[in-house]
Scaffold this motif. Structure first.
Motif, short mmCIF file in Angstrom:
data_model
loop_
_atom_site.label_atom_id
_atom_site.label_comp_id
_atom_site.label_asym_id
_atom_site.label_seq_id
_atom_site.Cartn_x
_atom_site.Cartn_y
_atom_site.Cartn_z
N LEU A 4 -4.28 38.03 -25.70
CA LEU A 4 -5.67 38.45 -25.60
C LEU A 4 -6.60 37.27 -25.32
CD1 LEU A 4 -5.95 41.07 -28.47
CD2 LEU A 4 -6.10 41.50 -26.02
N LEU A 5 -6.32 36.15 -25.94
CA LEU A 5 -7.20 34.99 -25.78
C LEU A 5 -7.05 34.30 -24.43
CD1 LEU A 5 -7.22 33.38 -29.31
CD2 LEU A 5 -9.08 34.53 -28.12
N ARG A 6 -6.01 34.61 -23.68
CA ARG A 6 -5.87 34.04 -22.34
C ARG A 6 -7.00 34.50 -21.43
NH1 ARG A 6 0.23 35.51 -21.32
NH2 ARG A 6 1.10 34.27 -22.99
N LYS A 7 -7.49 35.70 -21.66
CA LYS A 7 -8.51 36.27 -20.79
C LYS A 7 -9.92 35.86 -21.20
CE LYS A 7 -5.61 40.27 -20.05
NZ LYS A 7 -5.46 41.70 -20.27
N VAL A 8 -10.09 35.20 -22.34
CA VAL A 8 -11.40 34.87 -22.86
C VAL A 8 -11.61 33.36 -22.80
CG1 VAL A 8 -12.89 34.98 -24.89
CG2 VAL A 8 -11.30 36.84 -24.41
N ASP A 9 -12.74 32.97 -22.25
CA ASP A 9 -13.12 31.56 -22.24
C ASP A 9 -14.26 31.38 -23.22
OD1 ASP A 9 -13.48 28.93 -21.71
OD2 ASP A 9 -14.32 29.23 -19.71
#
Length: 114
Positions: A11-16
């Motif tokens: 999930l955190l791969r898509k969030v900067d």
């Protein structure tokens, strides 16, 4: 801090978390307050106009210096901007290249009347 589980990492791969879409909100708010702009869309349209003028001046700069088309378009652009009161002189294409939103906002009727 504990290790992230597989689905959390995914999930955190898509969030900067380090960049935001509107980083210049304070500067925009200051300009809007200074020039009494009511709608944010007005500021956005002024910014679009500045972008188009800058893009046009950069395209004109890529033409050869002695080209008659370049000379004519430079004169036409600078004369138009000077007649609108956005720039002071029509001597150089650098004036059009360094155009700001504040220069356009200064020419609005509510600002002129205050």
């Amino acid at each position: 801090m504990r290790q992230l589980k597989h689905h959390e990492k995914k999930l955190l791969r898509k969030v900067d978390l380090y960049s935001w879409k509107n980083e210049d909100n304070l500067r925009i708010a200051k300009i809007m307050r200074q020039y009494h702009i009511q709608n944010r869309e007005d500021y956005t349209s002024y910014r679009r106009i500045v972008g188009m003028v800058t893009k046009l001046s950069n395209k004109i700069k890529t033409l050869p210096a002695e080209d008659s088309f370049r000379i004519a378009m430079t004169d036409q652009l600078l004369t138009k901007l000077r007649d609108l009161g956005i720039i002071d002189t029509d001597k150089s294409l650098e004036k059009a290249d360094n155009l700001t939103v504040s220069a356009i906002c200064r020419r609005r009727l509510p600002v002129m009347m205050v």
